[in-house]
Write a protein that holds these residues in place. Structure first.
Motif, PDB file in Angstrom:
ATOM      1  N   THR A  64       0.887  -1.273   0.066  1.00  0.00           N
ATOM      2  CA  THR A  64      -0.014  -0.030   0.091  1.00  0.00           C
ATOM      3  C   THR A  64       1.010   1.369   0.079  1.00  0.00           C
ATOM      4  N   ARG A  81      -9.123   0.467  -1.995  1.00  0.00           N
ATOM      5  CA  ARG A  81      -8.107   0.985  -0.824  1.00  0.00           C
ATOM      6  C   ARG A  81      -8.507   2.375  -0.632  1.00  0.00           C
ATOM      7  N   PHE A 118      -8.967   2.869  -6.053  1.00  0.00           N
ATOM      8  CA  PHE A 118      -8.648   3.716  -4.699  1.00  0.00           C
ATOM      9  C   PHE A 118      -9.662   4.987  -4.609  1.00  0.00           C
TER      10      PHE A 118
END
Length: 129
Positions: A64, A81, A118
């Motif tokens: 990440t 994410r 994301f």
């Protein structure tokens, strides 16, 4: 589990805990869970075993840019994410990943492909209002 090393009660417990989760914990978060069952396990043992399991394709390691997260479902699938807190969730949608032939790979030996979306998770969106 065939990962080229002898079986270990600690490794099996780490894997069992990870596979029992629907979230994608960091090694630190998983350590706190495993420690409830093996009180004397070290954080280093959890880190080493997660890295070994990921390197051998038993679990997924999600990099990440901060603390890595781990997924007990080793088959490739898309994730989403949070750019604020780093939370990672599975995306429940089939995504076709493009295949590269040797002429398109620019000399790389392709080992896989990942799809990651994301944005901001619901909690971080709520906090920003």
């Amino acid at each position: 589990m065939k990962i080229g090393q002898r079986r270990s009660k600690q490794r099996e417990l780490i894997l069992e805990e990870l596979k029992g989760l629907t979230c994608h914990p960091t090694a630190d978060e998983l350590y706190e869970l495993v420690r409830k069952r093996i009180s004397n396990i070290s954080l280093g043992t959890v880190y080493r075993n997660l890295e070994l399991l990921a390197a051998n394709g038993v679990i997924l390691k999600i990099e990440t840019g901060g603390k890595n997260r781990f997924d007990g479902m080793a088959t490739p699938h898309p994730h989403i994410r949070c750019m604020e807190c780093g939370k990672v969730d599975d995306v429940k949608h089939e995504v076709d990943t493009p295949k590269l032939d040797i002429s398109q790979s620019r000399g790389y030996l392709v080992k896989g492909c990942s799809v990651e979306y994301f944005g901001l998770c619901p909690e971080c969106r709520k906090d920003s209002n």
